[in-house]
Design an enzyme around this catalytic site. Structure first.
Site, mmCIF file in Angstrom:
data_model
loop_
_atom_site.group_PDB
_atom_site.id
_atom_site.type_symbol
_atom_site.label_atom_id
_atom_site.label_comp_id
_atom_site.label_asym_id
_atom_site.label_seq_id
_atom_site.Cartn_x
_atom_site.Cartn_y
_atom_site.Cartn_z
ATOM 1 N N THR A 159 -3.322 1.534 -1.816
ATOM 2 C CA THR A 159 -3.964 1.522 -3.043
ATOM 3 C C THR A 159 -4.431 2.793 -3.492
ATOM 4 O O THR A 159 -4.789 3.508 -2.660
ATOM 5 C CB THR A 159 -5.151 0.543 -2.712
ATOM 6 N N GLY A 211 -7.982 -0.982 1.848
ATOM 7 C CA GLY A 211 -7.821 -1.449 2.985
ATOM 8 C C GLY A 211 -7.552 -3.032 2.867
ATOM 9 O O GLY A 211 -6.928 -3.398 1.874
HETATM 10 N N1 ASP Z 1 -7.338 -3.350 -0.697
HETATM 11 C C1 ASP Z 1 -6.105 -3.627 -1.281
HETATM 12 C C2 ASP Z 1 -5.822 -4.991 -1.396
HETATM 13 O O1 ASP Z 1 -6.130 -5.723 -0.270
HETATM 14 C C3 ASP Z 1 -5.011 -3.029 -0.483
HETATM 15 C C4 ASP Z 1 -4.676 -1.808 -0.229
HETATM 16 O O2 ASP Z 1 -5.997 -1.063 0.156
HETATM 17 O O3 ASP Z 1 -3.469 -1.170 0.127
HETATM 18 O O4 ASP Z 1 -5.324 -5.632 -2.405
#
Ligand code: ASP
Length: 293
Positions: A159, A211
């Site tokens: 992300t 995360g």
């Molecule tokens: N936090 C994001 C989600 O769960 C994923 C990520 O951080 O890559 O959509």
């Protein structure tokens, strides 16, 4: 106050292939510079955070916009949000298909001021009404993502997000993601939810998370960081550490307070990030425990 733009490209525990390291660093640097350029041109903290995040959405090495992870059905469903610390207003889109820069659509929703969060078809219709250009599905999918999806390889958490403090001590945040690969259709993570993966309040700080979205949502992680500043009087670096210790999953958090102090914490091997402080050269780190330089 010395203006600060801090961006992240996700907390994750995989490895970075050597050939991807340079473009990842370049993407992070360009994003931080874009935020700083926006501030110099008179933009507010939200606009600057959006400028930074849009660069990472356009970069195929990050899981947002172009190059986002694919869900169970092989579709791209994007989540993004912005939040303004001065007004404490937020705008977010979830489960949005067909648009390369969801963070700009989230910003438009915030500007409209009617709703905080729009999902799916309704979010797409809002984007269309706003004149945002549609990108066909294949225009968002990279070979790498398709290969991973085809082999049913779950991706790490990459992300993207930005937190900004401008010279007046106003803060703002933006977050954008494709979510975990092979997620169920319709799944919404922490990223577009105020308090979950994003938060901003000039009385405490601006926060962007990455995360495990489910765990970050349950922990109300981004708001918890701000609450620890307000209620416990913690410093921003202490607050991100304390919240990270409570999240029961992979997580990375960045935050900036209205004095321009930053907090960075992650429990993953990688937490790709870049920091532009005042007019200093942008500093970058890829490993979570690596110093910015
Ligand atoms: N936090 C994001 C989600 O769960 C994923 C990520 O951080 O890559 O959509």
């Amino acid at each position: 106050v010395t203006a600060v733009v801090l961006v992240h490209g996700g907390a994750h525990s995989g490895r970075i292939r050597p050939e991807r390291e340079a473009p990842i660093r370049a993407g992070l640097r360009d994003a931080a510079e874009a935020g700083r350029t926006a501030l110099r041109a008179g933009a507010g903290p939200v606009e600057a955070a959006v400028a930074a995040v849009a660069v990472l959405e356009d970069c195929e090495h990050f899981n947002a916009g172009y190059g986002a992870a694919l869900n169970d059905d092989g579709e791209v469903e994007l989540d993004a949000a912005v939040m303004n610390g001065a007004t404490r207003r937020a705008g977010g889109v979830a489960v949005l298909s067909g648009y390369a820069n969801p963070v700009r659509i989230a910003q438009a929703l915030l500007a409209e001021g009617r709703h905080v969060l729009l999902a799916g078809e309704g979010a797409a219709r809002f984007a269309e009404r706003g004149g945002f250009e549609r990108t066909p599905h294949l225009g968002l999918v990279t070979r790498r993502r398709f290969r991973r999806w085809h082999r049913e390889q779950p991706a790490g958490h990459d992300t993207v997000g930005a937190v900004v403090c401008d010279a007046h001590g106003r803060v703002g945040a933006a977050t954008s993601t494709g979510g975990p690969s092979l997620k169920a259709a319709g799944r919404v993570g922490d990223s577009p939810v105020p308090g979950g993966g994003i938060f901003a309040d000039d009385r405490s700080c601006a926060v962007s998370a990455s995360g495990s979205g489910e765990r970050l949502l349950e922990a109300v992680a981004a708001h918890d960081v701000a609450a620890r500043l307000s209620y416990l009087g913690l410093r921003v670096d202490e607050a991100v550490g304390a919240v990270l210790a409570r999240v029961e999953g992979n997580a990375g958090l960045i935050a900036v307070d209205p004095d321009g102090n930053v907090g960075i914490a992650a429990n993953t091997l990688l937490f790709r990030r870049a920091l532009a402080t005042g007019d200093e050269p942008v500093r970058i780190a890829l490993l979570a425990d690596e110093e910015l330089r």
